[in-house]
Structure formats: structure tokens, C-alpha cells
Design a protein around this motif. Structure first.
Motif, PDB file in Angstrom:
ATOM      1  N   THR A   1      49.614  41.473  38.640  1.00 37.84           N
ATOM      2  CA  THR A   1      49.332  40.036  38.619  1.00 37.84           C
ATOM      3  C   THR A   1      48.185  39.696  39.562  1.00 37.84           C
ATOM      4  O   THR A   1      47.281  38.931  39.210  1.00 37.84           O
ATOM      5  N   LEU A   2      48.209  40.256  40.758  1.00 39.57           N
ATOM      6  CA  LEU A   2      47.134  40.008  41.724  1.00 39.57           C
ATOM      7  C   LEU A   2      45.792  40.465  41.166  1.00 39.57           C
ATOM      8  O   LEU A   2      44.800  39.722  41.209  1.00 39.57           O
ATOM      9  N   LEU A   3      45.754  41.664  40.625  1.00 44.36           N
ATOM     10  CA  LEU A   3      44.490  42.194  40.113  1.00 44.36           C
ATOM     11  C   LEU A   3      44.008  41.407  38.895  1.00 44.36           C
ATOM     12  O   LEU A   3      42.809  41.191  38.722  1.00 44.36           O
ATOM     13  N   ALA A   4      44.950  40.965  38.063  1.00 45.08           N
ATOM     14  CA  ALA A   4      44.567  40.160  36.900  1.00 45.08           C
ATOM     15  C   ALA A   4      44.001  38.813  37.339  1.00 45.08           C
ATOM     16  O   ALA A   4      43.030  38.311  36.757  1.00 45.08           O
ATOM     17  N   ALA A   5      44.591  38.220  38.377  1.00 44.12           N
ATOM     18  CA  ALA A   5      44.083  36.944  38.892  1.00 44.12           C
ATOM     19  C   ALA A   5      42.700  37.124  39.505  1.00 44.12           C
ATOM     20  O   ALA A   5      41.809  36.279  39.323  1.00 44.12           O
ATOM     21  N   GLN A   6      42.505  38.213  40.223  1.00 39.11           N
ATOM     22  CA  GLN A   6      41.186  38.491  40.799  1.00 39.11           C
ATOM     23  C   GLN A   6      40.150  38.687  39.698  1.00 39.11           C
ATOM     24  O   GLN A   6      39.010  38.212  39.803  1.00 39.11           O
ATOM     25  N   HIS A   7      40.550  39.369  38.639  1.00 40.93           N
ATOM     26  CA  HIS A   7      39.650  39.581  37.493  1.00 40.93           C
ATOM     27  C   HIS A   7      39.317  38.248  36.829  1.00 40.93           C
ATOM     28  O   HIS A   7      38.165  38.002  36.440  1.00 40.93           O
ATOM     29  N   LEU A   8      40.323  37.377  36.717  1.00 38.83           N
ATOM     30  CA  LEU A   8      40.102  36.052  36.132  1.00 38.83           C
ATOM     31  C   LEU A   8      39.073  35.273  36.943  1.00 38.83           C
ATOM     32  O   LEU A   8      38.113  34.726  36.388  1.00 38.83           O
ATOM     33  N   ILE A   9      39.263  35.222  38.260  1.00 36.71           N
ATOM     34  CA  ILE A   9      38.353  34.473  39.133  1.00 36.71           C
ATOM     35  C   ILE A   9      36.938  35.043  39.055  1.00 36.71           C
ATOM     36  O   ILE A   9      35.949  34.301  38.951  1.00 36.71           O
ATOM     37  N   LYS A  10      36.841  36.358  39.073  1.00 40.22           N
ATOM     38  CA  LYS A  10      35.533  37.021  39.046  1.00 40.22           C
ATOM     39  C   LYS A  10      34.749  36.668  37.789  1.00 40.22           C
ATOM     40  O   LYS A  10      33.514  36.594  37.814  1.00 40.22           O
TER      41      LYS A  10
END
Length: 201
Positions: free
Chosen positions: A162-171
Motif C-alpha cells: 500500500t505504501l509503495l502504491a501510494a508513493q507510485h501514485l503521487i510520483k
């Protein structure tokens, strides 16, 4: 020589194991006790699973907000009742706090696709729509102005994925959103112009 694949045996084993492990605690042949009509009824009932997860996550977020804002803690029952009395299909925010402080929040329970590290296309579209709704408002919500509220995009925490997916979303947000969406940190000084992503377990 191994036994040939049997589709029903696999379905039965998976279904019975899930019911025994997660619900009853008793290993029985539940599969054989249910008719096709029973499975259809079960399928209909399970459509509410997403609403159940969203509801529970919203309650946990009210607790989180209460820990961070004394005003919400003092009026906890008001906001608990707000959630209890809101139908899943209503097109407002999942939580609205007005008073000494203003808060709006959208609750999402998106699990990254294939247990991977990014959200699927439809998930991403929904998340971005909610981000815009938090920043600029919703046509059906007249009770609060987003510019005057702290804004939270609350995502159920399925772990590191979830954390990595959110970071990918923001990026990968468009230029007009990229600097307006941040992962919440305990030391964060909240800015009314930002949307903060909070992970709730």
C-alpha cells in the motif's frame, strides 16, 4: 502418478478451508451443504464486503482524528453517529468535521493489484477523482468549503504494498496535483492547501 485435476475438488477445498479458518473454526464440508441458490444468496451478501471494510476503516479514522484533534475527541459521538447514519451510496465525503476545526476525508480500501506495488487503472482513476473532490469540492456538498478544511485521503493499510502504491501514485500525478498530495507524517504541520494520505489499519 498424480491424480488428474478435479475442478470441483479444488473449489470445495478452498471454500471449506476459508469458512473453517475465518468463520466457524470447524472443518466441515460446507460446500456440499449449499445449493446454487444458496451460493447466489451468498454472492449477493458478499457485495457488501467493500462497504464493511470502508465502514470499519472510517471508524478507525475517526479514532485517529480524535487522537490528533481535541475538538473531535470532545465530540466523538457526533461524528460516530454521522458515519452510522450515512448510507454507502451517498455522494458526499466519508467524514465531515465542522466547528473549531474543519476536516473532510475520503476513505479508500483499494488493495494494490496482484499484490503488487501500484494501483490498477480504475483504482487510480477513483483515487484521483477523490483528490480533486477534496481540493475543489463536490457539487452535492454545500455544508463545507474545502479551502477551509484539512483534507485527508485515507487508505486502508494492506502493508508495504500500500505504501509503495501510494508513493507510485503521487510520483505519477499530473503537474497540477503533484505538489498538493503528501504522505502524512506525525511531524507534519498541516496545510489547508494539501491533501494528506493517511494509512489506517
Amino acid at each position: 502418478m498424480s491424480d488428474p485435476y478435479n475442478r470441483e475438488s479444488e473449489l470445495k477445498e478452498r471454500f471449506n478451508r476459508f469458512v473453517a479458518d475465518k468463520i466457524t473454526g470447524n472443518p466441515e464440508d460446507y460446500y456440499s451443504k449449499l445449493s446454487v441458490d444458496d451460493f447466489e444468496d451468498l454472492k449477493t451478501t458478499l457485495r457488501d464486503i467493500h462497504n464493511i471494510i470502508t465502514y470499519r476503516t472510517t471508524i478507525r479514522f475517526i479514532e485517529w482524528v480524535s487522537e490528533h484533534f481535541p475538538y473531535v475527541r470532545e465530540n466523538y459521538k457526533v461524528y460516530l453517529d454521522q458515519v452510522l447514519n450515512t448510507k454507502p451510496s451517498e455522494n458526499g465525503y466519508d467524514l465531515v468535521v465542522t466547528g473549531d476545526i474543519n476536516v473532510i476525508a475520503e476513505i479508500k480500501c483499494n488493495k494494490p493489484i496482484m499484490n503488487g506495488f501500484k494501483f490498477g487503472a480504475q483504482q487510480k482513476t477513483g483515487l484521483i477523482k477523490d483528490i480533486y473532490g477534496l481540493l475543489v469540492g463536490k457539487t452535492k456538498v454545500k455544508s463545507i468549503k474545502p479551502a477551509e478544511a484539512f483534507k485527508f485521503l485515507v487508505i486502508y493499510d494492506f502493508g508495504d504494498h500500500t505504501l509503495l502504491a501510494a508513493q507510485h501514485l503521487i510520483k505519477n500525478l499530473s503537474a497540477d496535483l503533484k505538489d498538493k498530495v503528501l504522505l502524512y507524517k506525525e511531524e507534519s504541520v498541516l496545510d489547508l492547501d494539501k491533501v494528506y494520505i493517511v494509512f489506517i489499519k
